[in-house]
Design a protein around this motif. Structure first.
Motif, PDB file in Angstrom:
ATOM      1  N   PRO A  65       0.803  -1.240   0.000  1.00  0.00           N
ATOM      2  CA  PRO A  65       0.000   0.000   0.000  1.00  0.00           C
ATOM      3  C   PRO A  65       0.825   1.274   0.000  1.00  0.00           C
ATOM      4  O   PRO A  65       0.567   2.178  -0.804  1.00  0.00           O
ATOM      5  N   SER A  66       1.819   1.376   0.868  1.00  0.00           N
ATOM      6  CA  SER A  66       2.617   2.603   0.912  1.00  0.00           C
ATOM      7  C   SER A  66       3.398   2.791  -0.377  1.00  0.00           C
ATOM      8  O   SER A  66       3.540   3.917  -0.878  1.00  0.00           O
ATOM      9  N   SER A  67       3.911   1.695  -0.945  1.00  0.00           N
ATOM     10  CA  SER A  67       4.658   1.785  -2.189  1.00  0.00           C
ATOM     11  C   SER A  67       3.758   2.218  -3.349  1.00  0.00           C
ATOM     12  O   SER A  67       4.088   3.125  -4.113  1.00  0.00           O
ATOM     13  N   ALA A  68       2.599   1.567  -3.467  1.00  0.00           N
ATOM     14  CA  ALA A  68       1.686   1.880  -4.576  1.00  0.00           C
ATOM     15  C   ALA A  68       1.120   3.286  -4.453  1.00  0.00           C
ATOM     16  O   ALA A  68       1.028   4.019  -5.447  1.00  0.00           O
ATOM     17  N   ILE A  69       0.749   3.689  -3.231  1.00  0.00           N
ATOM     18  CA  ILE A  69       0.192   5.027  -3.032  1.00  0.00           C
ATOM     19  C   ILE A  69       1.263   6.087  -3.270  1.00  0.00           C
ATOM     20  O   ILE A  69       0.985   7.161  -3.810  1.00  0.00           O
ATOM     21  N   GLY A  70       2.492   5.797  -2.879  1.00  0.00           N
ATOM     22  CA  GLY A  70       3.577   6.735  -3.134  1.00  0.00           C
ATOM     23  C   GLY A  70       3.803   6.970  -4.618  1.00  0.00           C
ATOM     24  O   GLY A  70       4.225   8.053  -5.028  1.00  0.00           O
ATOM     25  N   PRO A  86       1.627   6.848 -13.726  1.00  0.00           N
ATOM     26  CA  PRO A  86       1.915   6.466 -12.330  1.00  0.00           C
ATOM     27  C   PRO A  86       1.214   5.170 -11.919  1.00  0.00           C
ATOM     28  O   PRO A  86       1.782   4.369 -11.162  1.00  0.00           O
ATOM     29  N   VAL A  87       0.008   4.970 -12.414  1.00  0.00           N
ATOM     30  CA  VAL A  87      -0.725   3.737 -12.088  1.00  0.00           C
ATOM     31  C   VAL A  87      -0.020   2.525 -12.689  1.00  0.00           C
ATOM     32  O   VAL A  87       0.091   1.466 -12.048  1.00  0.00           O
ATOM     33  N   LEU A  88       0.462   2.678 -13.914  1.00  0.00           N
ATOM     34  CA  LEU A  88       1.174   1.566 -14.555  1.00  0.00           C
ATOM     35  C   LEU A  88       2.467   1.238 -13.823  1.00  0.00           C
ATOM     36  O   LEU A  88       2.839   0.063 -13.704  1.00  0.00           O
ATOM     37  N   ARG A  89       3.160   2.266 -13.327  1.00  0.00           N
ATOM     38  CA  ARG A  89       4.372   2.006 -12.540  1.00  0.00           C
ATOM     39  C   ARG A  89       4.029   1.202 -11.295  1.00  0.00           C
ATOM     40  O   ARG A  89       4.733   0.245 -10.940  1.00  0.00           O
ATOM     41  N   ALA A  90       2.972   1.606 -10.604  1.00  0.00           N
ATOM     42  CA  ALA A  90       2.557   0.871  -9.403  1.00  0.00           C
ATOM     43  C   ALA A  90       2.128  -0.545  -9.760  1.00  0.00           C
ATOM     44  O   ALA A  90       2.411  -1.499  -9.020  1.00  0.00           O
ATOM     45  N   ALA A  91       1.455  -0.708 -10.916  1.00  0.00           N
ATOM     46  CA  ALA A  91       1.004  -2.032 -11.334  1.00  0.00           C
ATOM     47  C   ALA A  91       2.175  -2.951 -11.650  1.00  0.00           C
ATOM     48  O   ALA A  91       2.139  -4.148 -11.338  1.00  0.00           O
ATOM     49  N   VAL A  92       3.222  -2.402 -12.262  1.00  0.00           N
ATOM     50  CA  VAL A  92       4.421  -3.205 -12.537  1.00  0.00           C
ATOM     51  C   VAL A  92       5.029  -3.698 -11.225  1.00  0.00           C
ATOM     52  O   VAL A  92       5.460  -4.859 -11.118  1.00  0.00           O
ATOM     53  N   GLY A  93       5.076  -2.808 -10.228  1.00  0.00           N
ATOM     54  CA  GLY A  93       5.590  -3.216  -8.927  1.00  0.00           C
ATOM     55  C   GLY A  93       4.783  -4.345  -8.321  1.00  0.00           C
ATOM     56  O   GLY A  93       5.341  -5.315  -7.786  1.00  0.00           O
TER      57      GLY A  93
END
Length: 376
Positions: A30-35, A182-189
């Motif tokens: 959560p903290s990583s994706a929200i960041g 930004p959403v795609l970056r979080a999705a890759v993570g």
């Protein structure tokens, strides 16, 4: 080559995948994706779902093509001597991931509960507990952990319902304020951690009891695990707001602690996280020792359990320096390092297996394996 006679049911594999996917990701994702994506982070688990399903489907197809054999075993059947190197990569991945998970657990306990306790003491205690579970075998592990995971999931639902009483859904707006990038970056993570980490289930899926429709259960388990991560992200954003949620290290814990009466629920949240995390460590531990046994041709993995545990415990003491390092590694280093292994290895094996089938090589290989099994 010895075919395993230990079986787990499709329902048990559903729970194993659910618990593994939630695992340490419950607090770190959560903290990583929200960041990375702000209030749009809740979209990331849904985008990360198709790659994870594709990876799991590859593992299931390979298991169907080479029944009763783990990914370390059939990689050698598919690729020959280069398959030994591929098997070593899978073993290394299970070792590295297990050490990372163990350090996650130790850091959390040290920061939240047993402040100042030497990490070596915590590592040793947790590893011994996990070693006992691994020695019992996959069937006993699946039954016992399944019960614990059902309780943890019920507790999670209680916490989610309580937090939603204080949610401010305006925090989710505006949607896609900064676009899709930004959403795609979080999705890759998330596709890497925890989605791609199910590579270690190449050492577990071969225990699946064959039956009609059995493959749908693990796929549903992965989807359910990512849905729980979506709920955790959504809860953090709506209760704390994206700015505060992005700054916290253990965002879900801060979220529960911030609601009225949340101090009472913090312990319950910590228990839930511990259940899921220790479960993930046990699966990695099991995958590592089974992988070593299969790679070396050992008939029993149990003599390797304690030496492997000592290696995991020592390795875990050096992978991180602090909880901040954990979050940085999960956000930046892990996707680049892990994705080629997580998705590349099953894809390579699947393509090579199709090529062997097209060339008619599998028939000779299957006959040789049958002859070897009859001798053993």
């Amino acid at each position: 080559m010895v075919l395993s006679k230990a079986y787990i049911s499709p329902q048990q594999l559903f729970l194993l995948l659910l618990g593994f996917v939630v695992g340490t990701a419950l607090f770190l994702v959560p903290s990583s994706a929200i960041g990375q994506a702000g209030q749009d982070a809740w979209l990331a688990p849904f985008i990360a779902l198709p790659p994870g399903l594709l990876l799991l489907a590859l593992l299931l197809v390979l298991n169907k093509m080479y029944p009763g054999r783990s990914i370390v075993q059939y990689s050698q059947s598919i690729l020959g001597w280069p398959g030994k190197a591929v098997g070593l990569l899978v073993i290394w991945f299970a070792l590295h991931l297990g050490a990372l998970v163990l350090r996650n657990i130790v850091s959390f306990i040290d920061v939240i509960f047993l402040v100042g306790t030497p990490s070596a003491v915590l590592c040793t205690t947790i590893t011994l507990l996990a070693a006992y579970a691994v020695r019992l075998g996959i069937e006993v592990m699946a039954r016992a952990l399944g019960i614990a995971l059902v309780l943890a999931t019920v507790f999670f639902a209680i916490l989610q319902g309580t937090a939603m009483l204080f949610a401010q859904f305006d925090n989710l707006l505006p949607v896609l304020e900064k676009g899709w990038l930004p959403v795609l970056r979080a999705a890759v993570g998330i596709a890497s951690f925890p989605g791609g980490e199910i590579l270690v289930f190449g050492m577990v899926i071969y225990h699946l009891k064959p039956g009609r429709g059995a493959a749908w259960y693990p796929l549903a388990g992965l989807a359910a695990g990512l849905f729980m991560l979506f709920l955790s992200i959504e809860r953090s954003v709506t209760v704390l707001g994206p700015a505060v949620a992005a700054r916290a290290i253990y965002t879900p814990l801060v979220t529960i602690n911030s609601i009225p009466g949340g101090q009472i629920l913090v312990t319950l949240m910590a228990v839930i996280w511990y259940f899921f995390s220790i479960f993930k460590f046990i699966i990695c531990y099991y995958a590592f020792v089974q992988g070593v046994a299969h790679w070396t041709g050992a008939r029993d993995y149990r003599p390797l359990v304690l030496p492997a545990g000592a290696l995991l415990a020592v390795f875990s003491l050096f992978v991180y320096k602090s909880a901040i390092d954990e979050l940085f590694f999960a956000q930046t280093v892990w996707p680049v390092y892990a994705i080629p292994l997580e998705y590349g290895i099953p894809l390579l094996l699947w393509l090579a297996a199709l090529l062997r089938k097209a060339l008619g090589v599998n028939k000779n290989s299957a006959a040789a394996d049958t002859e070897n099994n009859s001798r053993l």
